[in-house]
Design a protein around this motif. Structure first.
Motif, PDB file in Angstrom:
ATOM      1  N   ASP A  12       1.181  -1.598  -0.093  1.00 54.44           N
ATOM      2  CA  ASP A  12       0.106   0.056  -0.267  1.00 54.44           C
ATOM      3  C   ASP A  12       0.635   1.055  -0.052  1.00 54.44           C
ATOM      4  N   ARG A  13       0.912   2.379  -0.743  1.00 56.52           N
ATOM      5  CA  ARG A  13       1.750   3.621  -0.759  1.00 56.52           C
ATOM      6  C   ARG A  13       0.771   4.331   0.008  1.00 56.52           C
ATOM      7  N   PHE A  14      -0.623   4.397  -0.169  1.00 55.79           N
ATOM      8  CA  PHE A  14      -0.991   5.516   0.596  1.00 55.79           C
ATOM      9  C   PHE A  14      -1.225   5.014   2.311  1.00 55.79           C
ATOM     10  N   THR A  15      -0.885   6.082   3.001  1.00 52.33           N
ATOM     11  CA  THR A  15      -0.517   5.712   4.672  1.00 52.33           C
ATOM     12  C   THR A  15      -2.137   6.868   5.365  1.00 52.33           C
ATOM     13  N   ARG A  16      -2.546   5.987   5.616  1.00 50.26           N
ATOM     14  CA  ARG A  16      -4.306   6.525   6.558  1.00 50.26           C
ATOM     15  C   ARG A  16      -3.842   7.314   7.399  1.00 50.26           C
ATOM     16  N   ALA A  17      -5.094   8.803   7.342  1.00 56.51           N
ATOM     17  CA  ALA A  17      -4.787   9.250   8.759  1.00 56.51           C
ATOM     18  C   ALA A  17      -6.436  10.104   8.772  1.00 56.51           C
ATOM     19  N   ASP A  18      -6.961  10.131   9.818  1.00 55.97           N
ATOM     20  CA  ASP A  18      -8.243  10.556  10.111  1.00 55.97           C
ATOM     21  C   ASP A  18      -8.247  11.666  10.335  1.00 55.97           C
ATOM     22  N   THR A  19      -7.260  12.942  10.812  1.00 53.62           N
ATOM     23  CA  THR A  19      -7.401  13.966  11.128  1.00 53.62           C
ATOM     24  C   THR A  19      -6.654  14.721  10.021  1.00 53.62           C
ATOM     25  N   ILE A  20      -7.152  15.903   9.874  1.00 54.39           N
ATOM     26  CA  ILE A  20      -6.416  16.865   9.190  1.00 54.39           C
ATOM     27  C   ILE A  20      -5.109  17.108   9.214  1.00 54.39           C
ATOM     28  N   ASP A  21      -4.595  16.838  10.768  1.00 51.56           N
ATOM     29  CA  ASP A  21      -3.557  17.675  11.265  1.00 51.56           C
ATOM     30  C   ASP A  21      -2.596  16.184  10.987  1.00 51.56           C
ATOM     31  N   ALA A  22      -3.278  15.194  11.542  1.00 52.20           N
ATOM     32  CA  ALA A  22      -2.313  13.995  11.006  1.00 52.20           C
ATOM     33  C   ALA A  22      -1.883  13.488   9.392  1.00 52.20           C
ATOM     34  N   ALA A  23      -2.667  14.366   8.921  1.00 54.73           N
ATOM     35  CA  ALA A  23      -2.877  13.598   7.321  1.00 54.73           C
ATOM     36  C   ALA A  23      -1.807  14.956   6.492  1.00 54.73           C
ATOM     37  N   LEU A  24      -1.724  15.817   7.644  1.00 56.60           N
ATOM     38  CA  LEU A  24      -0.527  17.475   6.879  1.00 56.60           C
ATOM     39  C   LEU A  24       0.368  16.620   7.157  1.00 56.60           C
ATOM     40  N   ALA A  25       1.106  15.476   8.517  1.00 57.84           N
ATOM     41  CA  ALA A  25       2.276  15.306   9.257  1.00 57.84           C
ATOM     42  C   ALA A  25       2.386  13.838   7.756  1.00 57.84           C
ATOM     43  N   VAL A  26       2.085  13.056   6.800  1.00 59.69           N
ATOM     44  CA  VAL A  26       2.245  12.540   6.145  1.00 59.69           C
ATOM     45  C   VAL A  26       2.954  13.176   5.085  1.00 59.69           C
ATOM     46  N   ASP A  27       3.715  12.174   4.518  1.00 51.33           N
ATOM     47  CA  ASP A  27       4.946  12.466   3.817  1.00 51.33           C
ATOM     48  C   ASP A  27       4.946  11.745   2.768  1.00 51.33           C
ATOM     49  N   GLY A  28       3.611  11.934   1.329  1.00 51.07           N
ATOM     50  CA  GLY A  28       3.158  10.634   0.492  1.00 51.07           C
ATOM     51  C   GLY A  28       2.505  10.875   0.360  1.00 51.07           C
ATOM     52  N   LEU A  34     -12.972  11.366   3.385  1.00 48.13           N
ATOM     53  CA  LEU A  34     -14.659  12.581   2.207  1.00 48.13           C
ATOM     54  C   LEU A  34     -14.201  13.639   3.115  1.00 48.13           C
ATOM     55  N   ALA A  35     -14.950  14.081   4.131  1.00 46.57           N
ATOM     56  CA  ALA A  35     -14.798  14.437   4.597  1.00 46.57           C
ATOM     57  C   ALA A  35     -13.547  16.495   5.474  1.00 46.57           C
ATOM     58  N   ILE A  36     -12.689  15.558   4.745  1.00 47.68           N
ATOM     59  CA  ILE A  36     -12.046  16.833   4.923  1.00 47.68           C
ATOM     60  C   ILE A  36     -10.810  16.985   3.729  1.00 47.68           C
ATOM     61  N   ALA A  37     -11.803  16.506   2.680  1.00 48.67           N
ATOM     62  CA  ALA A  37     -10.691  16.292   1.196  1.00 48.67           C
ATOM     63  C   ALA A  37     -10.615  17.664   0.949  1.00 48.67           C
TER      64      ALA A  37
END
Length: 169
Positions: A12-28, A34-37
């Motif tokens: 899996d190339r994608f890292t799951r993140a449930d919050t916007i802060d967690a998503a912004l911390a992911v490199d890649g 969908l709610a935070i897209a």
């Protein structure tokens, strides 16, 4: 989680993140609800991301994102809940060209149906993958080679083939 495509297991190339802060911390590439897209797309213009959504999501809710995302992961709460298959078909009809992922406790017998509905991969919880290993999934996808439904699967349906044969006779 085990990720299975038509030709076998893949990373899996994608890292799951449930919050916007967690998503912004992911490199890649990141997979987010969908709610935070919209918020993620504004914060990270041009970033590769996917959205995760339940099978009960109306197509109208996901349609605005289809041109921006690389992956749609439809979450199945149970193998007996077919709403995700219907949503996948609608997303495919909208012309989505990215990766369409079925995620959840599906069973190998559903693999051919998943592929026919437009899914390119299935993400399984380890408990399901341990009960039905990848080899079983690959064997199951070849058990159905014909279909009655028009617009389902690859190639013409049985009915379309019969009608063509009658015209040719």
């Amino acid at each position: 989680m085990t990720l299975i495509r038509e030709d076998g297991a893949v990373e899996d190339r994608f890292t799951r993140a449930d919050t916007i802060d967690a998503a912004l911390a992911v490199d890649g590439p990141v997979l987010i609800p969908l709610a935070i897209a919209d918020e993620f797309a504004k914060a990270r213009p041009g970033a590769e991301f996917g959205v995760s959504l339940p099978g009960s999501t109306p197509i109208e809710d996901v349609k605005p994102q289809l041109g921006k995302i690389a992956l749609v992961a439809i979450e199945f709460p149970a193998f007996a809940d077919g709403r995700g298959f219907s949503l996948a078909k609608k997303i495919a009809r909208e012309g989505f060209s990215g990766t369409l992922r079925a995620s959840g406790p599906l069973i190998a017998d559903e693999f051919a149906d998943a592929l026919a509905c437009g899914f390119t991969e299935v993400e399984l919880p380890e408990t399901m993958a341990n009960r039905q290993p990848v080899q079983q999934w690959l064997a199951a996808k070849d058990t159905m080679t014909e279909h009655y439904q028009s617009g389902y699967g690859r190639g013409p349906s049985i009915l379309q083939k019969r009608l063509a044969a009658r015209k040719g006779a």
